[in-house]
Design a protein around this motif. Structure first.
Motif, PDB file in Angstrom:
ATOM      1  N   GLY A 237       0.810  -1.208   0.000  1.00 49.06           N
ATOM      2  CA  GLY A 237       0.000   0.000   0.000  1.00 49.06           C
ATOM      3  C   GLY A 237       0.837   1.247   0.000  1.00 49.06           C
ATOM      4  N   LEU A 238       2.182   1.095  -0.030  1.00 52.81           N
ATOM      5  CA  LEU A 238       3.097   2.231  -0.027  1.00 52.81           C
ATOM      6  C   LEU A 238       3.942   2.292  -1.296  1.00 52.81           C
ATOM      7  N   GLY A 239       3.773   1.333  -2.209  1.00 48.25           N
ATOM      8  CA  GLY A 239       4.671   1.200  -3.342  1.00 48.25           C
ATOM      9  C   GLY A 239       4.436   2.173  -4.471  1.00 48.25           C
ATOM     10  N   THR A 240       3.337   2.895  -4.455  1.00 47.55           N
ATOM     11  CA  THR A 240       3.043   3.878  -5.509  1.00 47.55           C
ATOM     12  C   THR A 240       3.268   5.289  -4.978  1.00 47.55           C
ATOM     13  N   ALA A 241       3.137   6.264  -5.871  1.00 49.82           N
ATOM     14  CA  ALA A 241       3.378   7.656  -5.478  1.00 49.82           C
ATOM     15  C   ALA A 241       2.437   8.090  -4.365  1.00 49.82           C
ATOM     16  N   SER A 242       1.194   7.643  -4.416  1.00 49.52           N
ATOM     17  CA  SER A 242       0.220   7.938  -3.363  1.00 49.52           C
ATOM     18  C   SER A 242      -0.147   6.631  -2.679  1.00 49.52           C
ATOM     19  N   SER A 243       0.030   6.587  -1.391  1.00 47.71           N
ATOM     20  CA  SER A 243      -0.208   5.342  -0.664  1.00 47.71           C
ATOM     21  C   SER A 243      -1.700   5.092  -0.486  1.00 47.71           C
TER      22      SER A 243
END
Length: 770
Positions: free
Chosen positions: A624-630
């Motif tokens: 849930g943290l791997g993209t620009a927006s979590s």
């Protein structure tokens, strides 16, 4: 004037039943006399007053009690008081001669009758009907409310006390306010306390539950817990298991030396035969500590009980040792070690303890500003595991951790220093695949890894006008790691890790902003606190430990929303620039209710996103943290004055507005507590990238109701929403009046069921009596 417990404690054991019952026996002794009164100052027949049975209890108080085995004289001395139904005798001492059955009050004697007439003299013999009152209606109520009675008492020598027709009830008369029988009572024809053997023997004991006799034995023996180091038997125990059968354990204690204890616990089992277990404890006062050595072994008569398992063998056993010392101020050193014939032995025979799972040597230093801990560890797999599995367990060779906090002059903040050295050696790879996609996991690589980390930081909390709290943070982290495999590559689909060496330096800068705003409306208070963090870690190296051995767990929620580094160990680190935005609300209301809310989101601003970099145990995948927006995360906790309480956590993917993880728990217990209701709901979305192909979707309901005074009916059910089927149901019926607890339980699963019964006998303080 002192209380009765001081009088009796000098010669009798402290357990409630024996101590108080023997105290009553003493009161009997002090009244055993016959013949006419010998003091002319008392009216004739003074001690032949009319006794009103059941209208009061005899009482004896004194500072000290002594018994002379040679003369048979019992002496109570020091501000002595003997009283019954308005008659009192005060004296310097009371002397009872068992051989002549004479009782004398000696020294400054003052005798007062029920009309208030006072007689003073130097010496008087106590006789007559007062003796009958003590013998026939002798009862004492302890300060805790228990009642003890005894027909008579005899001191055979300085070490043995015999109580005749003794009884003990922790609940007094054991009648509640509605006239119902409660609790339990023990009666015994004779109760023999042997101080030398540290034991209490009951002849013909019986026990009553709720006023109903339920058990009788011709003889019963219990050890005296007030003499824990007296040589002899300890409390036997009886147990049963399917693999071991009925088993009887009779411990025997030997005080080898003033600082060395030996406890032997032989156990006879109907299915497996004889197991011998011994434990040696050696206290070393010079080093402020002690060491323990345990050894046990058995030749199994029926090894087929463990067919196909590690326990399928003739001889089984183990040796365990541990020690803990404080040789210097603030230092603790110790070790633990267990060696066994097979991994399942300790668990099969219920011999595990908190140290069974780890072989280690350690030293710890702890003060207010400083922590240091150094260990060498090997982890034991307890249970049905093979020797190959032992080789898959990593050994920490070594693990050294330290931290120091130094406060600077006021207004300048503080310095934080921390470091860790982690060495891991593993004999075999520990691998597995999960899910329909056969997602590979390497929980540990064969070979040797060494990782050192050192971090220093400065931070300072500044409160600016308007209440804004600003906390700047500056730090530097250094990592050095090496990994040597010395083994063949892993087969597909497992990721391989070649030999490698790594050095990295990570500058860290962070700014934490919090603005608590408070408002009051009447008796209600509301705190709203917006929170913003910016964290920069100037490195692109996320796998600073080369292999991940100590950072294998990561769940993003409000507990780590405002964290500078969410990885659980030093083998992974956060990288790049990240912002954490959220808010905290706390409300307390006039009726006593309260509500606590936290919510927020994290954003990767620049650089490598460490949470988008997967490793051999899939940490970083779908966090849930791997993209620009979590993912969005939130939590709530609440409580009300009318019995409702609970909490919830949720994780939401804002790109599709799907809930990815949620848990809700609520309980209702109204004032008076005559019933309770509760429910838990858990949801974890399927994540094929992690090997979880199906949603976890369960709800648990539970409740209890007092169907009558002392009786509670309770039950629970776990329901799998995804499959629309029940997982387990539990039902229980419990009786508990504060002194006696009885219960039965029944559970059902789709393929099995079981039941259990419980019995709790409690003393007047609510603690377990037996």
């Amino acid at each position: 004037m002192t209380s009765r417990p001081r009088l009796f404690a000098d010669i009798l054991p402290r357990p409630a039943l024996v101590r108080v019952a023997a105290g009553f026996g003493l009161a009997v002794l002090l009244a055993l006399a016959a013949g006419p009164a010998s003091a002319a100052l008392l009216p004739p027949g003074f001690f032949d007053m009319q006794i009103r049975p059941g209208e009061g209890a005899a009482a004896v108080e004194a500072d000290m009690l002594a018994f002379d085995a040679n003369t048979g004289v019992i002496t109570a001395s020091g501000d002595v008081l003997l009283s019954y139904q308005g008659f009192t005798i005060r004296a310097d001492r009371l002397e009872f001669n068992q051989k002549t059955a004479q009782l004398f009050a000696v020294g400054s004697v003052a005798v007062k009758d029920s009309s208030g007439n006072l007689f003073e003299m130097d010496r008087v013999e106590v006789t007559g009907a007062m003796k009958e009152a003590f013998v026939d209606s002798l009862t004492i109520t302890t300060s805790a409310g228990a009642i003890v009675t005894a027909r008579s008492v005899e001191y055979q020598n300085a070490l043995a006390t015999i109580l005749t027709e003794a009884s003990y009830s922790p609940c007094g008369l054991c009648i509640d306010s509605k006239g119902r029988k409660i609790g339990w009572k023990v009666k015994s024809a004779r109760m023999i306390y042997d101080r030398e053997k540290a034991s209490v023997t009951l002849e013909g004991p019986s026990i009553e539950f709720l006023g109903i006799p339920v058990a009788w034995l011709p003889w019963f023996w219990v050890p005296d817990p007030t003499q824990p180091r007296a040589q002899g038997l300890r409390m036997p125990s009886v147990d049963y298991s399917e693999t071991r059968g009925v088993e009887l354990t009779v411990p025997y204690f030997v005080p080898v030396h003033k600082d060395i204890d030996l406890l032997l616990s032989p156990t006879l089992m109907s299915r497996q035969g004889f197991l011998m277990h011994g434990e040696l404890t050696w206290r070393i006062p010079q080093l402020n500590g002690a060491l323990d050595v345990k050894a046990s072994g058995i030749y199994q008569l029926d090894k087929s009980a463990f067919a196909g398992l590690p326990g399928d063998r003739d001889w089984r056993g183990a040796i365990q040792t541990s020690g803990k010392f404080k040789p210097y101020q603030d230092w603790t050193v110790g070790w633990s070690y267990a060696a066994f014939t097979d991994n399942a032995y300790l668990s099969d025979y219920e011999l595990t303890d908190g140290k069974s799972w780890t072989n280690e040597v350690y030293a710890t230093y702890l003060t207010q500003p400083t922590f240091f801990d150094a260990r060498v560890q090997r982890f034991n797999r307890i249970g049905n595991y093979s020797a190959d599995d032992d080789n898959r367990q990593g050994m920490n060779l070594p693990r050294i951790q330290g931290q120091h906090v130094a406060d600077l002059p006021e207004g300048w903040g503080r310095i934080n220093l921390s470091g860790e050295l982690l060495g891991v050696h593993r004999g075999l790879d520990q691998v597995g695949v999960y899910g329909a996609g056969a997602v590979p996991y390497v929980w540990g690589y064969e070979g040797t890894k060494l990782h050192g980390m050192l971090e220093g930081a400065w931070e300072n909390q500044i409160i600016v006008p308007g209440g804004l709290t600003v906390t700047p943070y500056l730090g530097l982290r250094l990592d050095a790691a090496t990994y040597n495999r010395n083994a063949a590559p892993l087969p597909a689909p497992y990721p391989n890790q070649p030999d490698a060496t790594l050095f990295s330096a990570t500058p860290i800068a962070a700014l934490d902003l919090r603005w608590p705003l408070m408002a009051n409306w009447g008796a209600s208070t509301h705190l709203i606190e917006p929170i913003a963090q910016v964290v920069y870690r100037g490195s692109g190296v996320s796998k600073v430990g080369i292999t991940n051995d100590d950072a294998q767990s990561l769940i993003f929620d409000t507990s780590n929303l405002f964290s500078y580094n969410r990885f659980s160990g030093i083998d992974r680190q956060e990288t790049g620039a990240r912002a954490n935005i959220g808010a905290h609300y706390l409300g307390t209301f006039a009726d006593g209710s309260w509500l606590d809310l936290v919510a927020g989101q994290s954003f990767q601003l620049a650089g490598v996103n460490a949470y988008g970099v997967s490793d051999q145990v899939q940490v970083g995948t779908s966090t849930g943290l791997g993209t620009a927006s979590s993912f969005l995360v939130g939590s709530a906790r609440y409580g009300t004055s009318w019995g409702l309480s609970g909490g919830a956590k949720v994780q939401v993917d804002p790109s599709v507005w799907d809930v990815t993880r949620a848990r809700i728990s609520t309980d209702y217990a109204p004032w008076g507590g005559w019933f309770t209701l509760g429910a838990d709901y858990t949801y974890i979305a399927a994540t094929p990238a992690l090997g979880t192909d199906l949603d976890a979707h369960e709800i648990t309901g539970r409740g209890s109701v007092k169907i009558a005074d002392y009786y509670t009916l309770a039950g629970s059910v776990i329901w799998d929403i995804r499959t629309n089927s029940w997982v387990r149901t539990d039902t229980s019926l419990r009786y508990d009046d504060g002194y006696l607890g009885l219960g039965g339980s029944l559970y059902f699963k789709p393929t099995t069921w079981g039941f259990g019964v419980s019995l709790n006998i409690k003393g007047p303080d609510g603690a377990m009596a037996f």
